[in-house]
Design a protein around this motif. Structure first.
Motif, PDB file in Angstrom:
ATOM      1  N   TYR A   1      46.801  30.101  40.674  1.00 41.24           N
ATOM      2  CA  TYR A   1      45.619  30.654  41.306  1.00 41.24           C
ATOM      3  C   TYR A   1      44.640  29.483  41.444  1.00 41.24           C
ATOM      4  O   TYR A   1      44.433  28.736  40.494  1.00 41.24           O
ATOM      5  CB  TYR A   1      45.016  31.763  40.461  1.00 41.24           C
ATOM      6  CG  TYR A   1      45.802  33.052  40.495  1.00 41.24           C
ATOM      7  CD1 TYR A   1      45.395  34.145  39.743  1.00 41.24           C
ATOM      8  CD2 TYR A   1      46.949  33.192  41.269  1.00 41.24           C
ATOM      9  CE1 TYR A   1      46.105  35.333  39.761  1.00 41.24           C
ATOM     10  CE2 TYR A   1      47.664  34.372  41.291  1.00 41.24           C
ATOM     11  CZ  TYR A   1      47.242  35.445  40.536  1.00 41.24           C
ATOM     12  OH  TYR A   1      47.942  36.623  40.555  1.00 41.24           O
TER      13      TYR A   1
ATOM     14  N   SER B   1      46.578  30.130  35.713  1.00 44.57           N
ATOM     15  CA  SER B   1      47.892  30.745  35.847  1.00 44.57           C
ATOM     16  C   SER B   1      47.715  32.150  36.414  1.00 44.57           C
ATOM     17  O   SER B   1      46.609  32.666  36.518  1.00 44.57           O
ATOM     18  CB  SER B   1      48.600  30.810  34.497  1.00 44.57           C
ATOM     19  OG  SER B   1      48.108  31.902  33.749  1.00 44.57           O
ATOM     20  N   ASN B   2      48.819  32.773  36.770  1.00 38.54           N
ATOM     21  CA  ASN B   2      48.746  34.104  37.353  1.00 38.54           C
ATOM     22  C   ASN B   2      48.844  35.197  36.292  1.00 38.54           C
ATOM     23  O   ASN B   2      49.223  36.316  36.575  1.00 38.54           O
ATOM     24  CB  ASN B   2      49.822  34.292  38.410  1.00 38.54           C
ATOM     25  CG  ASN B   2      51.218  34.052  37.842  1.00 38.54           C
ATOM     26  OD1 ASN B   2      51.381  33.864  36.651  1.00 38.54           O
ATOM     27  ND2 ASN B   2      52.216  34.066  38.708  1.00 38.54           N
ATOM     28  N   GLN B   3      48.498  34.850  35.069  1.00 39.85           N
ATOM     29  CA  GLN B   3      48.489  35.845  34.009  1.00 39.85           C
ATOM     30  C   GLN B   3      47.051  36.182  33.657  1.00 39.85           C
ATOM     31  O   GLN B   3      46.197  35.304  33.565  1.00 39.85           O
ATOM     32  CB  GLN B   3      49.196  35.300  32.764  1.00 39.85           C
ATOM     33  CG  GLN B   3      50.680  35.058  32.986  1.00 39.85           C
ATOM     34  CD  GLN B   3      51.362  34.527  31.739  1.00 39.85           C
ATOM     35  OE1 GLN B   3      50.709  34.202  30.759  1.00 39.85           O
ATOM     36  NE2 GLN B   3      52.673  34.458  31.768  1.00 39.85           N
ATOM     37  N   ALA B   4      46.815  37.450  33.446  1.00 46.14           N
ATOM     38  CA  ALA B   4      45.467  37.874  33.094  1.00 46.14           C
ATOM     39  C   ALA B   4      45.062  37.262  31.763  1.00 46.14           C
ATOM     40  O   ALA B   4      45.894  37.055  30.884  1.00 46.14           O
ATOM     41  CB  ALA B   4      45.406  39.393  33.000  1.00 46.14           C
ATOM     42  N   GLY B   5      43.785  36.940  31.646  1.00 47.65           N
ATOM     43  CA  GLY B   5      43.278  36.446  30.379  1.00 47.65           C
ATOM     44  C   GLY B   5      43.484  34.981  30.142  1.00 47.65           C
ATOM     45  O   GLY B   5      43.368  34.516  29.003  1.00 47.65           O
ATOM     46  N   THR B   6      43.772  34.224  31.174  1.00 46.82           N
ATOM     47  CA  THR B   6      43.919  32.777  30.998  1.00 46.82           C
ATOM     48  C   THR B   6      42.710  32.053  31.567  1.00 46.82           C
ATOM     49  O   THR B   6      42.091  32.501  32.526  1.00 46.82           O
ATOM     50  CB  THR B   6      45.192  32.239  31.662  1.00 46.82           C
ATOM     51  OG1 THR B   6      45.164  32.554  33.053  1.00 46.82           O
ATOM     52  CG2 THR B   6      46.418  32.835  31.023  1.00 46.82           C
ATOM     53  N   ALA B   7      42.406  30.910  30.962  1.00 46.11           N
ATOM     54  CA  ALA B   7      41.220  30.162  31.349  1.00 46.11           C
ATOM     55  C   ALA B   7      41.463  29.346  32.604  1.00 46.11           C
ATOM     56  O   ALA B   7      42.596  29.073  32.995  1.00 46.11           O
ATOM     57  CB  ALA B   7      40.806  29.226  30.212  1.00 46.11           C
ATOM     58  N   LEU B   8      40.365  28.961  33.240  1.00 44.52           N
ATOM     59  CA  LEU B   8      40.432  28.038  34.363  1.00 44.52           C
ATOM     60  C   LEU B   8      40.440  26.603  33.841  1.00 44.52           C
ATOM     61  O   LEU B   8      39.747  26.280  32.877  1.00 44.52           O
ATOM     62  CB  LEU B   8      39.220  28.224  35.283  1.00 44.52           C
ATOM     63  CG  LEU B   8      39.408  29.088  36.515  1.00 44.52           C
ATOM     64  CD1 LEU B   8      39.750  30.501  36.127  1.00 44.52           C
ATOM     65  CD2 LEU B   8      38.168  29.047  37.393  1.00 44.52           C
ATOM     66  N   ILE B   9      41.204  25.773  34.510  1.00 44.25           N
ATOM     67  CA  ILE B   9      41.203  24.341  34.242  1.00 44.25           C
ATOM     68  C   ILE B   9      40.530  23.684  35.436  1.00 44.25           C
ATOM     69  O   ILE B   9      40.951  23.883  36.572  1.00 44.25           O
ATOM     70  CB  ILE B   9      42.620  23.788  34.059  1.00 44.25           C
ATOM     71  CG1 ILE B   9      43.351  24.566  32.950  1.00 44.25           C
ATOM     72  CG2 ILE B   9      42.569  22.298  33.747  1.00 44.25           C
ATOM     73  CD1 ILE B   9      42.692  24.503  31.596  1.00 44.25           C
TER      74      ILE B   9
END
Lengths: 114, 115
Positions: free
Chosen positions: A32, A95-103
């Motif tokens: 994303y 990533s395309n998983q909910a609850g992951t941070a932005l880099i």
């Protein structure tokens, strides 16, 4: 590991000229992708995001970005820059998983000359 | 999108004191919040992931004893900078993970200055 590269630290564009800010990402799957803008001393404002579908994404303030998988790029464009566009621009990946941070990438400072 | 409120927006403290920054999700319950740190003219660096009801997960190089994170409720996460020093002066930004994949909402940030 995920990473984002913004090759240009600082760009100066004349008011009314077109703009392209580069962003390259490294990610194993389909990421994303986001572009944020930050004015001095302010928080982040989301310009646009890409999750899937049409690879040309329209955002706010006349910005657009194109996702190119073959080049691992998500460049931000604007056909005619206004003086108020001067700010710091950050590309980010998640990533395309909910609850992951932005880099975030390191950012590109945009200056607009008259 | 979600509304995320951070408080205080600016804080100045003396070296050696502790400072607490609050991050509130105003319109929905957030099980996951993130804390970022931004030095002047630099990018946002993820410090930790805060999960409601459990211990925070810290990124490599971030001192968990110095940056205490508490996520006691679904709408509030706090970051406490303990025994602050001038090198801790920075812009701290929290973000809230939305209900849907890829959604992330940011607070307005808190600028900490340690004298």
């Amino acid at each position: 590991a995920q990473s984002v590269t913004q090759p240009d630290i600082h760009i100066t564009v004349s008011e009314g000229a077109s703009l392209e800010l580069r962003c390259n990402y490294s990610y194993g799957a389909t990421p994303y992708l986001f572009w944020y803008v930050q004015s001095p001393g302010q928080g982040l404002q989301l310009l646009l995001k890409y999750f899937s579908g049409d690879t040309l994404v329209q955002g706010i303030k006349g910005f657009e970005a194109e996702f190119k998988r073959s080049q691992s790029s998500f460049n931000l464009r604007k056909p005619s820059v206004h003086w108020s566009d001067a700010a710091e621009y950050f590309c980010a990946v998640a990533s395309n998983q909910a609850g992951t941070a932005l880099i975030f990438g390191k950012g590109t400072t945009l200056s607009v000359s008259s | 999108g979600a509304v995320v409120s951070q408080h205080p927006s600016r804080v100045i403290c003396k070296s050696g004191t502790s400072v607490k920054i609050e991050c509130r999700s105003l319109d929905f319950q957030a099980t996951t919040m993130f804390w970022y740190r931004q030095f002047p003219k630099q990018s946002l660096m993820l410090m930790a992931t805060s999960n409601e009801g459990s211990k925070a997960t810290y990124e490599q190089g971030v001192e968990k004893d110095k940056f205490l994170i508490n996520h006691a409720s679904l709408t509030l996460s706090t970051l406490t900078v303990t025994s602050a020093h001038p090198e801790d002066s920075s812009f701290y930004i929290c973000s809230v993970s939305g209900l849907h994949t890829g959604e992330l909402f940011f607070g307005e940030g808190s600028r900490l200055t340690v004298l």
